[in-house]
Design a protein around this motif. Structure first.
Motif, short mmCIF file in Angstrom:
data_model
loop_
_atom_site.label_atom_id
_atom_site.label_comp_id
_atom_site.label_asym_id
_atom_site.label_seq_id
_atom_site.Cartn_x
_atom_site.Cartn_y
_atom_site.Cartn_z
N ARG B 250 46.83 39.11 41.97
CA ARG B 250 47.33 37.83 41.46
C ARG B 250 46.52 37.34 40.27
O ARG B 250 45.35 37.67 40.11
N LEU B 251 47.18 36.51 39.49
CA LEU B 251 46.49 35.80 38.42
C LEU B 251 46.14 34.43 38.97
O LEU B 251 46.97 33.78 39.60
N ASP B 298 43.71 37.44 35.05
CA ASP B 298 43.38 38.52 35.96
C ASP B 298 41.87 38.62 36.14
O ASP B 298 41.15 39.04 35.24
N GLY B 299 41.40 38.27 37.32
CA GLY B 299 39.97 38.21 37.59
C GLY B 299 39.29 39.53 37.87
O GLY B 299 38.10 39.57 38.13
N SER B 306 35.20 39.04 30.24
CA SER B 306 34.28 38.92 29.11
C SER B 306 34.76 37.85 28.14
O SER B 306 33.99 37.02 27.67
N LYS B 307 36.03 37.88 27.87
CA LYS B 307 36.60 36.90 26.95
C LYS B 307 36.40 35.49 27.49
O LYS B 307 36.04 34.56 26.75
N ILE B 341 30.80 34.27 37.43
CA ILE B 341 31.99 33.57 36.93
C ILE B 341 32.91 33.22 38.10
O ILE B 341 32.99 33.94 39.09
N GLY B 342 33.59 32.08 37.96
CA GLY B 342 34.38 31.54 39.06
C GLY B 342 35.77 32.15 39.18
O GLY B 342 36.77 31.59 38.73
N VAL B 343 35.81 33.30 39.83
CA VAL B 343 37.09 33.96 40.06
C VAL B 343 37.62 33.51 41.41
O VAL B 343 36.97 33.73 42.43
#
Ligand SMILES: Cc1cc2nc3c(=O)[nH]c(=O)nc-3n(C[C@H](O)[C@H](O)[C@H](O)COP(=O)(O)OP(=O)(O)OC[C@H]3O[C@@H](n4cnc5c(N)ncnc54)[C@H](O)[C@@H]3O)c2cc1C
Lengths: 480, 462
Positions: B250-251, B298-299, B306-307, B341-343
């Motif tokens: 999932r996104l 997309d995590g 990176s972006k 990072i908050g995925v």
């Protein structure tokens, strides 16, 4: 245990005695009235008619001729006037005093209803066969009554179709005078009785209407006293539904006092419309105001208790101080506007934090006049309550809080979070083609978080909140 | 390079030696650091000639292949938990407390996952409404953690009946170390799980592949951990995906939370509205945490991540300047950005049972209920977590917990909050432990036994 039993049985005994006394008083009054009607002196029978608050009041205020005729007979006139005044006084203090103690038709109805209930209960249920057509009759009777009410002020033209003629005393005297002439009246009465024994009393009888009106001042006093006491919610609900019937008759009373109001309803209705969220199934406000019987049934029926009635004192019977209903604006309405709107149902999302359930149309089913009309559940989409509006500045997400409750809770899937590059945020967006204004998002929105500098943090939802979502009127509706 | 001169045998020896030192003295149990220190300057392996290195090959057709490699076994265990976030830690502690040898693998140097390294410190949704009452449905290990945080200075704030508390990331990291060592969990930190180990033979009853552990990537290369039962609490399905479990990808919103300091030195004017990006309180005076929603992407895609890191850091800087430019708030500063990072949601397992929002709202009851999930702000009733939502359909002996639980998208949103991860993690730990103990495949574990063991560990099952 024994004591309790004793207490109970003594209670039962006391109630039985009171009942017996009431019934004997009623039968006593009944026989006096019948005797008076049957008495050979026509002055007496004509005067007796004026025991009815409706006829007495309309006679006193509007028709000097009737008044003088009863005055002319000296003693009889004086007796009737004082008896009628007493009745009116008692009506001011006791709800529907005339109905319950004096009205001969009322007694007949009660006796007949008792018999019918005992005899036919199993076969016809409580309301009999015609019950399913009740809606039609209520619809009919309301229109009939509204349209002939102004005739009260012009007794010269009062015809058999006038509400005047449907006063119980008038019916009785007519019947006793000439049975054939009274046949249509009696037929209607009978039909009403078949629909429901109390249909006549509560839906039809114009004299009942006047009594409701007479009782209004006391209601207001009681209500304002109760208001101070801050009742519990469900008590308030009962109260408001009782008040609704009164409001209905108040409405009727006002109609009969000034026919011009009736004319202006349509015009006023349009300009008032923007204040209200009507139940689903209402399209045109003017039509709704004309059809709505102010009976409060929808309010009682609504399982989520989001409906409330416009009332005189504070505009809306809101149980909550939250600003999700247009209460404030209502309070500022003129007396005339209020008179028109009193007793009509509106949606108040603050009531018990509820919303209009997706698969529910009981308000439409309960509505006797078709003022609220949903052909089916899908119709809710067309005849929506309003539409949700989102204000970024009150949203949890705007203040970097984790939230997506509105999207999750929307029963219709009308809300999505959409990325806004310039805000660097995903925020709720409402699909106007899907939203029906059910208010689910409004009541579940935790609202703007209150974060004081570094001191106290107030959990959203814990106190009064400013929500990011509210319901507004659909733009195209505002126009028509 | 010296590695190129190593012989193949030497290499294997090296790995074996590494493994031995690791399991002998690692972070496991109440071992002292002195064990480690004594090994200072020891030569690891004999001759590092690198002759038996096995690098990835770039073939002539442009294909990049990894030649087959026999992997050293770093550990063999009963219950292997991969991913030391809220769910994984609960799973490991629960399993170890049942007396089984439990191993916990974590890619970073600390435990707590998003709740610590992700600086997500607001404990949402462990309350539900039952009638007029509010009920705390997060009990068991989650409640124990909150209670113990209460006993630590600046550990937790707003822990009051019916409120959502906020914890301190560093205190929670410490507490988890305390609880995990207390429970005798074997620990591998700085170890990325990169693969599942699957038995050569499928399960005789179901015909499904059977997971036998996982491969972790370490500085010494890939190493194997064998396990009777495996729990994937990486949040991203890093083990169940290579094991072949059906899942959906999932996104979802990816943000980067951060902390700001010096709020106690802010001098706002009387009645001044505070600036917008002040976030939320933390247990540490003068420090607040600022969440970030971020865009739905997309995590598990490294380019995306990176972006986003680059973009989020610019945005955070902008927000800080906005705060500092507000009169009275000049001294506010950026303390730290989340190292992780908050995925929120990536790969979600397709379980035997999938949680849906509709069922949750309707209060659907399951025979195999192993926990009760809560709502964010008491916005609806509690919902049951069936054991089957932890179990993949087509692979044996691996279960999941936490944010990768089997749920439809809108339900994942509820499932993923920290207290619900505690609850599902707790359940997964107990279930895997009992399956390992009874020698059955995870799918067939005795549900009444699991429920009983959970209740013994003070979990709430309604
Ligand atoms: C920005 C953001 C804000 C949020 N806000 C809130 C909130 O306010 N309140 C709330 O309750 N919840 C919030 N959440 C959700 C909540 O923080 C997470 O869903 C929850 O922590 C998930 O727990 P978990 O154990 O399932 O996974 P994670 O916390 O992601 O833990 C997974 C662990 O596995 C490790 N790992 C991953 N892959 C591997 C691998 N291949 N090998 C080894 N280890 C690996 C990770 O390092 C991590 O430690 C938020 C999430 C985000 C991202």
């Amino acid at each position: 245990m024994d004591n309790e039993k004793k207490l109970n049985s003594s209670n039962v005994r006391r109630r039985q005695i009171v009942k017996a006394v009431i019934w004997s008083v009623r039968f006593g009054i009944f026989s006096i009235i019948i005797a008076a009607f049957l008495g050979s002196v026509s002055v007496v029978s004509r005067a007796t008619v004026h025991l009815s608050p409706l006829l007495f009041l309309s006679g006193t205020f509007q028709n000097s001729e009737t008044q003088s005729s009863s005055n002319a007979s000296g003693l009889i006139g004086a007796i009737t006037t004082s008896a009628a005044s007493l009745i009116i006084l008692l009506c001011l203090l006791k709800k529907r005093f005339f109905c319950r103690f004096v009205c001969p038709l009322g007694l007949c109805v009660d006796v007949a209803a008792n018999i019918r209930r005992k005899t036919f209960r199993t076969r016809f249920g409580r309301y009999g066969l015609v019950f399913s057509h009740r809606r039609f009759f209520a619809f009919f009777s309301f229109f009939w009554f509204c349209s002939t009410a102004p005739l009260l002020f012009f007794p010269e033209v009062a015809s058999p179709i006038s509400a005047f003629a449907f006063d119980p005393m008038a019916i009785l005297s007519q019947t006793l005078n000439s049975l054939p002439k009274a046949t249509p009246l009696l037929l209607i009465f009978l039909i009403c009785f078949l629909i429901s024994p109390y249909f006549w009393r509560f839906q039809f009888c114009p004299c009942g209407a006047v009594q409701e009106l007479l009782y209004l001042p006391k209601t207001f006093v009681q209500k304002s006293l109760k208001h101070i006491k801050k009742e519990r919610l469900h008590e308030e609900k009962t109260q408001s539904s009782i008040a609704s019937r009164r409001n209905f008759w108040a409405m009727v009373g006002i109609l009969s006092l000034s026919p011009t109001i009736a004319v202006s309803i349509k015009k006023r209705g349009l300009s008032l419309k923007k204040f209200f969220f009507r139940p689903p199934g209402v399209t045109r406000e003017s039509e709704f105001l004309a059809k709505c019987a102010r009976c409060g049934r929808c309010v009682k029926a609504c399982p989520n208790e989001i409906l409330t009635l416009v009332n005189f004192s504070n505009g809306v019977n809101s149980s909550s101080e939250e600003s999700v209903s247009p209460k404030g604006e209502l309070a500022n309405l003129s007396l005339l506007d209020k008179a028109i709107l009193v007793g009509t149902p509106i949606v108040d999302f603050a009531r018990g934090a509820q919303f209009c359930e997706k698969d529910c149309d009981v308000c439409s089913q309960a509505c006797p006049t078709g003022a609220i009309f949903l052909a089916d559940i899908a119709d809710k989409k067309v005849k929506s309550i309003g539409i949700a509006k989102f204000e970024m500045e009150h949203c949890m997400l705007y203040y970097e809080q984790e939230c997506s409750i509105c999207r999750r809770e929307c029963p219709y899937g009308a809300i999505d979070l959409v990325w806004l590059e310039e805000e660097y945020l995903e925020l709720p967006t409402i699909d106007e083609n899907i939203c029906v204004g059910c208010g689910r998002c409004v009541v579940t929105c935790p609202g703007e978080p209150i974060f004081l500098n570094d001191g106290e943090y107030v959990d959203p939802g814990a106190t009064t909140r400013v929500r990011a979502l509210s319901i507004v009127k659909k733009s195209q509706e505002r126009i028509n | 390079m010296f590695l190129s001169e190593l012989t193949r045998r030497d290499l294997l020896k090296t790995f074996a030696f590494g493994a031995a030192t690791f399991s002998a003295s690692s972070l496991k149990t109440q071992s002292t650091l002195a064990d480690f220190v004594s090994q200072k300057d020891k030569t690891v392996g004999e001759l590092h000639d690198g002759s038996n290195a096995n690098p990835v090959k770039l073939l002539a057709e442009g294909q990049i292949v990894r030649p087959q490699l026999s992997l050293p076994k770093i550990s063999e265990t009963d219950v292997l938990v991969v991913g030391g976030g809220p769910a994984g830690c609960c799973a490991a502690i629960a399993a170890a407390r049942l007396g089984l040898k439990t191993t916990l693998v974590e890619r970073y140097g600390h435990f707590g996952g998003l709740a610590t390294g992700g600086l997500v410190v607001h404990i949402l949704g462990h309350w539900t409404r039952e009638g007029d009452k509010k009920v705390q449905v997060t009990q068991g290990l989650g409640e124990e953690m909150m209670k113990r945080l209460e006993g630590l200075p600046n550990g937790i704030v707003n822990r009051e009946f019916g409120r959502n508390p906020t914890l301190d990331a560093e205190t929670y990291k410490y507490l988890l170390v305390e609880m995990i060592t207390e429970a005798n969990v074997e620990v591998f930190l700085h170890s990325w799980a990169i693969d599942a180990i699957v038995d050569d033979a499928p399960d005789s009853t179901t015909g499904n592949p059977v997971v036998r552990g996982a491969v972790i990537q370490t500085k010494l290369g890939p190493q194997a951990i064998l396990a009777k039962q495996t729990i994937d609490t990486t949040g991203d399905g890093d083990v169940f995906v290579p094991a072949g479990a059906t899942h959906t990808q999932r996104l979802y919103n990816i943000g980067l939370p951060y902390r700001i300091g010096n709020l106690d030195r802010a001098k706002p004017q009387e009645g001044q509205k505070p600036p917008r990006h002040l976030g939320d309180v933390t247990p540490v005076p003068g420090v607040r945490w600022v969440n970030m929603t971020g865009p739905s992407l997309d995590g598990v895609d490294v380019k995306t991540l990176s972006k986003l890191e680059l973009s989020h850091r610019k945005q955070i800087w902008k927000q800080i300047q906005e705060v500092r430019n507000t009169p009275g708030y000049e001294e506010v500063f950026l303390m730290e950005t989340a190292p992780q990072i908050g995925v929120r949601i990536t790969r979600v397992i397709e379980g035997e049972e999938t949680l849906t929002l509709e069922n949750a709202k309707a209060g659907k009851k399951y025979d195999d209920c192993v926990g009760i999930g809560g709502a964010w702000h008491g916005d609806h009733l509690g919902w049951q977590i069936p054991y089957r939502s932890l179990v993949p359909r087509n692979v044996e002996n691996i279960i999941t917990a936490g944010r990768s639980l089997s749920a439809e998208p809108l339900m994942s949103d509820v499932v993923r909050v920290i207290p619900n991860c505690w609850v599902s993690g707790h359940a997964a730990g107990v279930a895997a432990a009992l399956a390992a103990k009874d020698g059955v495949i995870a799918r067939n574990v005795s549900i009444p036994d699991v429920q009983k063991a959970l209740l013994d560990q003070k979990a709430y099952l309604g």
